[in-house]
Design a protein around this motif. Sequence first.
Motif, mmCIF file in Angstrom:
data_model
loop_
_atom_site.group_PDB
_atom_site.id
_atom_site.type_symbol
_atom_site.label_atom_id
_atom_site.label_comp_id
_atom_site.label_asym_id
_atom_site.label_seq_id
_atom_site.Cartn_x
_atom_site.Cartn_y
_atom_site.Cartn_z
ATOM 1 N N SER A 33 -3.117 -2.352 5.546
ATOM 2 C CA SER A 33 -1.967 -1.920 4.754
ATOM 3 C C SER A 33 -1.673 -2.911 3.639
ATOM 4 O O SER A 33 -1.414 -2.522 2.492
ATOM 5 N N GLY A 34 -1.708 -4.197 4.012
ATOM 6 C CA GLY A 34 -1.421 -5.227 3.013
ATOM 7 C C GLY A 34 -2.431 -5.173 1.889
ATOM 8 O O GLY A 34 -2.065 -5.215 0.702
ATOM 9 N N ALA A 35 -3.710 -5.065 2.250
ATOM 10 C CA ALA A 35 -4.763 -5.042 1.233
ATOM 11 C C ALA A 35 -4.613 -3.810 0.354
ATOM 12 O O ALA A 35 -4.726 -3.882 -0.873
ATOM 13 N N ALA A 39 -3.776 -3.760 -3.580
ATOM 14 C CA ALA A 39 -4.705 -3.120 -4.517
ATOM 15 C C ALA A 39 -3.968 -2.069 -5.332
ATOM 16 O O ALA A 39 -4.056 -2.017 -6.556
ATOM 17 N N GLN A 40 -3.198 -1.265 -4.604
ATOM 18 C CA GLN A 40 -2.457 -0.180 -5.234
ATOM 19 C C GLN A 40 -1.454 -0.741 -6.226
ATOM 20 O O GLN A 40 -1.291 -0.239 -7.324
ATOM 21 N N LEU A 41 -0.790 -1.823 -5.789
ATOM 22 C CA LEU A 41 0.268 -2.412 -6.597
ATOM 23 C C LEU A 41 -0.299 -2.931 -7.911
ATOM 24 O O LEU A 41 0.183 -2.589 -8.979
ATOM 25 N N PHE A 42 -1.347 -3.755 -7.788
ATOM 26 C CA PHE A 42 -1.842 -4.356 -9.017
ATOM 27 C C PHE A 42 -2.503 -3.294 -9.885
ATOM 28 O O PHE A 42 -2.329 -3.289 -11.085
ATOM 29 N N GLY A 43 -3.186 -2.379 -9.262
ATOM 30 C CA GLY A 43 -3.742 -1.275 -10.026
ATOM 31 C C GLY A 43 -2.629 -0.484 -10.703
ATOM 32 O O GLY A 43 -2.712 -0.146 -11.887
ATOM 33 N N GLY A 314 -7.059 0.764 13.615
ATOM 34 C CA GLY A 314 -6.139 0.079 12.713
ATOM 35 C C GLY A 314 -6.219 0.657 11.310
ATOM 36 O O GLY A 314 -5.200 0.879 10.651
ATOM 37 N N TRP A 315 -7.428 0.903 10.893
ATOM 38 C CA TRP A 315 -7.628 1.472 9.551
ATOM 39 C C TRP A 315 -7.009 2.867 9.470
ATOM 40 O O TRP A 315 -6.338 3.208 8.500
ATOM 41 N N ALA A 339 -5.389 3.110 -6.943
ATOM 42 C CA ALA A 339 -5.156 4.113 -5.917
ATOM 43 C C ALA A 339 -6.457 4.515 -5.252
ATOM 44 O O ALA A 339 -6.531 4.688 -4.034
ATOM 45 N N ARG A 340 -7.514 4.631 -6.075
ATOM 46 C CA ARG A 340 -8.806 5.001 -5.497
ATOM 47 C C ARG A 340 -9.400 3.832 -4.716
ATOM 48 O O ARG A 340 -10.112 4.007 -3.761
ATOM 49 N N LEU A 341 -9.081 2.632 -5.185
ATOM 50 C CA LEU A 341 -9.610 1.444 -4.501
ATOM 51 C C LEU A 341 -8.842 1.138 -3.217
ATOM 52 O O LEU A 341 -9.343 0.444 -2.348
ATOM 53 N N GLY A 342 -7.598 1.663 -3.117
ATOM 54 C CA GLY A 342 -6.748 1.374 -1.963
ATOM 55 C C GLY A 342 -7.443 1.556 -0.631
ATOM 56 O O GLY A 342 -7.530 0.611 0.162
ATOM 57 N N PRO A 343 -7.981 2.760 -0.360
ATOM 58 C CA PRO A 343 -8.641 2.987 0.925
ATOM 59 C C PRO A 343 -9.816 2.031 1.148
ATOM 60 O O PRO A 343 -10.050 1.563 2.256
ATOM 61 N N ALA A 344 -10.540 1.718 0.064
ATOM 62 C CA ALA A 344 -11.668 0.805 0.206
ATOM 63 C C ALA A 344 -11.182 -0.585 0.573
ATOM 64 O O ALA A 344 -11.722 -1.237 1.474
ATOM 65 N N PHE A 345 -10.109 -1.029 -0.091
ATOM 66 C CA PHE A 345 -9.549 -2.336 0.240
ATOM 67 C C PHE A 345 -9.031 -2.340 1.670
ATOM 68 O O PHE A 345 -9.180 -3.319 2.393
ATOM 69 N N ALA A 346 -8.405 -1.221 2.063
ATOM 70 C CA ALA A 346 -7.884 -1.121 3.427
ATOM 71 C C ALA A 346 -9.027 -1.248 4.423
ATOM 72 O O ALA A 346 -8.938 -1.979 5.412
ATOM 73 N N ALA A 347 -10.125 -0.549 4.150
ATOM 74 C CA ALA A 347 -11.274 -0.607 5.047
ATOM 75 C C ALA A 347 -11.805 -2.029 5.116
ATOM 76 O O ALA A 347 -12.157 -2.541 6.185
#
Lengths: 782, 252
Positions: A33-35, A39-43, A314-315, A339-347
């Motif tokens: 979630s943090g990642a 990612a989402q935030l800075f993006g 967890g993911w 936003a697209r990178l979010g799930p990847a960062f989460a993983a």
Amino acid sequence: MYYRIVKDDVMKSKGVTLATLLFIVAAAAMAASGASLAAQLFGAVDALMEAARTPHFMQMHAGPLDRGPLERFARENPLVEDYFAGEFLNINGARFVIGGESLAGSVQDNGLWTQRAGFDLLLGLDGEPLRPAPGELYAPLAYLRSGAAALGDEATVAGRRFKVAGFVRDSQMNSPQASSKRFLVSEEDFEALREVGAVEYLISFRLKDPAALPAFEAAYAEAGLPANGPTLSAPLFRMINAVSDGFTAALLMLAGAVAVGVALLCVRFTLLAKIEEDYREIGVMKAIGLRVSDIKKIYLAKYAFMAALGAAVGWAAAAALRAPLLSGLRQAMGEGAGARLGPAFAALGAAAVGAAVIAYVNAALGRFKRLSPADALRFGAPAGRAARGLGLPRLSRSRLLGANVLLAVKGFLADFKLYAVMIAVIAAAGFIAVVPARLYATISSPGFSAYMGVGECDLRLDVQQADDIPGKAATIAAALAADPSVGSSAVLVAKALWTVDQSGARVRLKTELGDHAAFPVLYAAGGPPTGADQIALSAMNAAELGKAVGEVLIVDDGSGPRGLTVSGVYGDLTNGGKTAKAAFDAPLAEAMWAVAYAELVEPAGAEAAAARYAAAYPWAKASDIAEFVRQTFSATIASVRTAAYASAALALLVAALISYLFMRMIRAKDRREDAIRWAIGFTASDLSIQYALRAALALLGGVILGVAAAEILGEAIAGAAIRTFGAAAFRFQGGSAIAYLGMPLGIAAASFAAALFGGRDPSLRASVAGGVETPYLELLKE
Amino acid sequence: MRNIIKAEGLVKTYGSDAGKRRVLDGVSFELGAGEFVAVMGPSGSGKTTLLFALSGMDRPDGGRVAFEGRELSKLGERELADLRRTRMGFVFQQPSMLKHLNVLDNVILAALRDRRSEAAELSAKALALMEKAGIADLAGRDIAKVSGGQLQRAGICRALMNDPVVVFGDEPTGALNSAAAAEVLGMLEAVHAGGTAIALVTHDARVAARAGRVVFMRDGAIAAEESLGPFVRDELEPRVAAVTARMRELGI
């Protein structure tokens, strides 16, 4: 084969396996979630600033504006891509009435704005630039969040009727930390209301190369262009946009890191106890020629499986939590490239947690290399182990302590390596309970404004956009001095001084002049200026000018350059974050604004006093400081409060669960010794008392350690988080009773209860009551 | 002779409904004050289970045990622990010592439970017992650095700390070499000579031959009893022969 081994092992220790798995899941979920939030935030911040074409440089200017020189400068400066001097019609909050409620109590500078330029766009919640029709009012998103406005509300501005047609994403002023709020109206409405308010110019520039910002700032200052107001730039906009959510992301990552730590500790003692149990078998495997790597695989299989499962769950949990976690962010900024990178960062975050568990287990199993098959087969334990804890206290020399206490102390010392795990867990729990509680207490305390560059006081009066600022400041100073309800007061007049930055360019130094010792802000280094040869710099200015405390800065106050010693560096989020403070008077320098701080004899009367001064001096903005802080930082305070409650709950849960599992583990490990004690006449409750005492020792150690770590490390960590949004220094304050007494006591009580529960021996009770075969008897037959 | 223990019709069943096994099948047993009884029998015959039932460590499913006239089934966990600590002593097959206590602390451990202020007196008493056992010089030693025979003698000292009326032994020489076993047996004889009753489970005819009475068990029941009379050292070999003959006769 591995599947069968894993299955057997899991079935034998369901509770422990489940608890360990839960921690891995929690760690993975929080890391993911943090990642993903980061990612989402800075993006999203970047995407919003891109869509809105946020200016790279903005100079606010109050007073008459001569556009000629500005336009010439914009045309001739090679760095400029686009230029616009927009009009912000600053209208007293009391004249805004939305849904029947006025904004009189708002500490924000509320005003009207029109969408005339090709950049600095105000966007709708769909991310598209808004084009209001006459009669339509688009309100700042912050007012939707705070409940001050709703879609379709009837509104009036200075008597002119509007309908709230939507809300505005403002890449500059979205955040509650931004001190102004722009309402978007049609040009027709704007012109109709022009006379009601005071026009302030937002002189904005887009640069061809954003990296050239420092050179541009210097060029702008050098050109002597209008600059009666704060100077803001893209990095500050970016920071201000990221504050609240960035803070949540940082806290999530921190909690995730702690959860990983707890999961690893959990794994550690599960593994240690298991190895202890299996010592003989491991010896047999080595003796018959299995390689250490073969044996490791058998033990690793279970944890590899758990790590993979935990990371995956967890993911998935993080994915499920994404929507609520990101809803506020989406509303404020929309979907960014991240936003697209979010799930990847989460993983990635979840996978990192899983990998950490596997790597840890693999490292812990390295001890198999040192295991002697001979010792294992002969003693079922490493040779020489018995020597541990043999020292003091000696039962035979004891005078005061009974056998139970002595056995507890000796058992605790003998197995200290294992108890250290419990101590560490309790310490971690204490840490994660105390730090956010302290952080919350600190940022919700009245003194917190000092971290942000606002002196701690009850009442604050701002004089901006006025003629004869020094004269008005003197009027207010006299009024405050004569007011019997005012205990003490100080008036600071900000003037434009000049200095030279590291590149040699002449830059304007917005310097508040006056007595800075009376209502001090928090200094990261040094202290307030006291003499005529001293100056204090905000953290941003100190960094930009490359000056530290004790160094000399050449400053020109209109009477010629002279050297001033830097007396201190402070945090500031006001006036663009780039300010200075000095104690001398600079009669020749241009006055920019004035601020008065007052401490009231009765602090409860702040609201009334603010109203009184607002009425008496309409050209000054009077704020009750508590209200000012509450409104400015309420979003941040709310997210920290949520984090504080969540981590306190988590800490209690972790402490109790681990204590329970730990004591069960210890009793399983010590069963043979318990059997001996029991056989020679110790009662089941004697044994329980001994384990309870051991648990109490571990708890005491853990709580002390956790609180100490919270005090020493926690302040540094929380400080690092807080520094990311402009404060230069951070010290915990307030709320000590709850943080340092309530939290540790709660954890100690929960853990102790859990430890007592885990330290019971159900098999013994059953044997005595019902004649069931007891494991003790089996052990004694061996 | 006054009875210390009187057990009647003891039944103990292990296992679930499907595979129930009667480990004690209606055993009755008496132990007189100062008597030395050995219980013999093949593995699984119920010797150790009998010992645990007699000492109140385990509760039989049927029958009753009276210890010094008190019905054990009517005593609570605490009272049973008190009895074990103050009226009984135990010596196990494996030297059962707590690993993080030195030898002396292990010996005084149980006694200290009730007499916390008397550590010095208890230590003196323990050292006197250890002196007689020939292990006084090991008092401060780590138990990992003491031989099995020496530990077993320390275990007997521990059993005697509270002046018990009976010492239970579960194969106390089973894990020892012959020299160490002889030393331990010598100590038990001395304990018996001091008037303490002994109930000993053993496989070894040479151990059983030192008892005044030998009880033979088979399949959870007492198959036979042999009264050997008071032990005299010169008669050891004939007594061993008698026990061995009886075992052969019973097919044990």
